[in-house]
Scaffold this motif. Structure first.
Motif, short mmCIF file in Angstrom:
data_model
loop_
_atom_site.label_atom_id
_atom_site.label_comp_id
_atom_site.label_asym_id
_atom_site.label_seq_id
_atom_site.Cartn_x
_atom_site.Cartn_y
_atom_site.Cartn_z
N ILE A 147 0.86 -1.18 0.00
CA ILE A 147 0.00 0.00 0.00
C ILE A 147 0.90 1.23 0.00
CG2 ILE A 147 -1.64 1.35 1.36
CD1 ILE A 147 -2.77 -1.23 2.46
N THR A 148 0.64 2.15 -0.92
CA THR A 148 1.42 3.39 -0.96
C THR A 148 0.68 4.55 -0.33
OG1 THR A 148 0.61 3.89 -3.19
CG2 THR A 148 2.71 2.69 -3.00
N ARG A 149 -0.64 4.44 -0.22
CA ARG A 149 -1.43 5.49 0.43
C ARG A 149 -2.66 4.84 1.05
NH1 ARG A 149 -1.89 11.00 0.59
NH2 ARG A 149 -3.98 11.73 1.03
N LEU A 150 -2.96 5.24 2.29
CA LEU A 150 -4.14 4.75 2.98
C LEU A 150 -4.73 5.88 3.80
CD1 LEU A 150 -6.06 2.52 3.99
CD2 LEU A 150 -4.34 1.96 5.73
N ASP A 151 -5.97 6.22 3.50
CA ASP A 151 -6.71 7.22 4.25
C ASP A 151 -7.98 6.56 4.76
OD1 ASP A 151 -5.07 9.60 3.83
OD2 ASP A 151 -5.69 9.42 1.74
N ILE A 152 -8.33 6.84 6.00
CA ILE A 152 -9.53 6.28 6.60
C ILE A 152 -10.35 7.41 7.17
CG2 ILE A 152 -10.46 4.71 8.34
CD1 ILE A 152 -7.80 3.15 8.17
N LEU A 153 -11.59 7.49 6.74
CA LEU A 153 -12.54 8.46 7.26
C LEU A 153 -13.53 7.70 8.13
CD1 LEU A 153 -13.95 11.28 7.21
CD2 LEU A 153 -15.21 10.46 5.22
N THR A 154 -13.66 8.09 9.39
CA THR A 154 -14.65 7.45 10.25
C THR A 154 -15.88 8.33 10.30
OG1 THR A 154 -13.72 8.42 12.26
CG2 THR A 154 -12.95 6.22 11.64
N ALA A 155 -17.03 7.70 10.41
CA ALA A 155 -18.28 8.44 10.44
C ALA A 155 -19.33 7.61 11.18
CB ALA A 155 -18.76 8.70 9.01
N MET A 156 -20.35 8.31 11.66
CA MET A 156 -21.53 7.65 12.22
C MET A 156 -22.63 7.75 11.18
SD MET A 156 -20.98 6.31 15.13
CE MET A 156 -22.66 5.94 15.61
N HIS A 157 -23.29 6.63 10.92
CA HIS A 157 -24.40 6.62 9.98
C HIS A 157 -25.51 5.76 10.56
CE1 HIS A 157 -26.51 6.81 6.19
NE2 HIS A 157 -26.62 5.50 6.22
N GLU A 158 -26.62 6.41 10.91
CA GLU A 158 -27.78 5.72 11.47
C GLU A 158 -27.38 4.84 12.66
OE1 GLU A 158 -29.92 3.76 8.33
OE2 GLU A 158 -30.33 5.65 7.32
N GLY A 159 -26.55 5.39 13.55
CA GLY A 159 -26.17 4.68 14.76
C GLY A 159 -25.06 3.66 14.60
N THR A 160 -24.50 3.56 13.42
CA THR A 160 -23.42 2.60 13.17
C THR A 160 -22.14 3.35 12.86
OG1 THR A 160 -24.99 0.99 12.26
CG2 THR A 160 -22.67 0.69 11.69
N LYS A 161 -21.06 2.99 13.55
CA LYS A 161 -19.77 3.59 13.25
C LYS A 161 -19.22 2.93 11.99
CE LYS A 161 -15.45 5.07 15.25
NZ LYS A 161 -14.66 5.18 16.46
N GLN A 162 -18.78 3.76 11.05
CA GLN A 162 -18.25 3.26 9.79
C GLN A 162 -16.83 3.77 9.56
OE1 GLN A 162 -21.23 4.78 7.03
NE2 GLN A 162 -22.12 2.74 6.91
N ALA A 163 -16.09 2.99 8.80
CA ALA A 163 -14.77 3.40 8.33
C ALA A 163 -14.81 3.37 6.81
CB ALA A 163 -13.69 2.46 8.86
N ILE A 164 -14.58 4.52 6.20
CA ILE A 164 -14.51 4.60 4.75
C ILE A 164 -13.03 4.61 4.40
CG2 ILE A 164 -15.17 5.89 2.68
CD1 ILE A 164 -17.13 7.05 5.36
N CYS A 165 -12.60 3.58 3.70
CA CYS A 165 -11.17 3.36 3.45
C CYS A 165 -10.84 3.66 2.00
CB CYS A 165 -10.81 1.91 3.77
SG CYS A 165 -11.28 1.40 5.44
N PHE A 166 -9.83 4.51 1.80
CA PHE A 166 -9.32 4.86 0.48
C PHE A 166 -7.87 4.39 0.43
CE2 PHE A 166 -12.44 7.99 1.74
CZ PHE A 166 -13.21 8.20 0.60
N LEU A 167 -7.51 3.62 -0.59
CA LEU A 167 -6.12 3.17 -0.65
C LEU A 167 -5.61 3.09 -2.07
CD1 LEU A 167 -5.71 -0.13 -1.44
CD2 LEU A 167 -6.91 -0.34 0.70
N ARG A 168 -4.31 3.14 -2.17
CA ARG A 168 -3.60 2.98 -3.44
C ARG A 168 -2.49 1.97 -3.23
NH1 ARG A 168 -4.70 6.74 -7.66
NH2 ARG A 168 -3.74 5.05 -8.80
N MET A 169 -2.29 1.14 -4.26
CA MET A 169 -1.22 0.17 -4.26
C MET A 169 -0.11 0.69 -5.18
SD MET A 169 -2.57 -2.19 -2.31
CE MET A 169 -1.56 -3.64 -2.52
N GLU A 170 1.02 0.01 -5.20
CA GLU A 170 2.15 0.44 -6.03
C GLU A 170 1.83 0.41 -7.52
OE1 GLU A 170 6.37 -0.37 -4.12
OE2 GLU A 170 5.22 -2.22 -4.29
#
Length: 102
Positions: free
Chosen positions: A30-53
């Motif tokens: 993995i060359t880049r990894l960004d994680i956005l956490t959020a609450m959606h309708e009472g559920t904690k979510q992780a939105i993961c963005f990544l790039r490989m080589e």
């Protein structure tokens, strides 16, 4: 259990990052990894963005895990198995730092 479902148990960002790096290591680095956490309708979510080589590594990862691409990044959303806290009331989101692993 799918590989992505196994990531749901990671309630903190550092643990989730480490698990993602381990999961993705079979496809390359993995060359880049960004994680956005959020609450959606009472559920904690992780939105993961990544790039490989290399693009072909990303293609294999997407095919194997059944995830897609958005704006050039491989992206997927995980519903995390963590109980909401009092700070989690209402819609919110927060970016996690993206550390690059060597």
């Amino acid at each position: 259990m799918s590989a992505l479902a196994g990531l749901r148990q990671h309630g903190d960002i550092n643990s989730l990052k480490a698990a993602l790096h381990q999961l993705c290591s079979e496809f390359g680095r993995i060359t880049r990894l960004d994680i956005l956490t959020a609450m959606h309708e009472g559920t904690k979510q992780a939105i993961c963005f990544l790039r490989m080589e290399r693009p072909e590594q990303e293609q294999q990862l997407m095919k194997t895990l059944g995830v897609g691409r958005f704006g050039g990044e491989v992206v997927f959303v995980l519903n995390l198995d963590v109980p909401p806290t009092s700070e989690d009331n209402g819609p919110s989101s927060q970016w996690a730092d993206s550390d690059l692993y060597a």
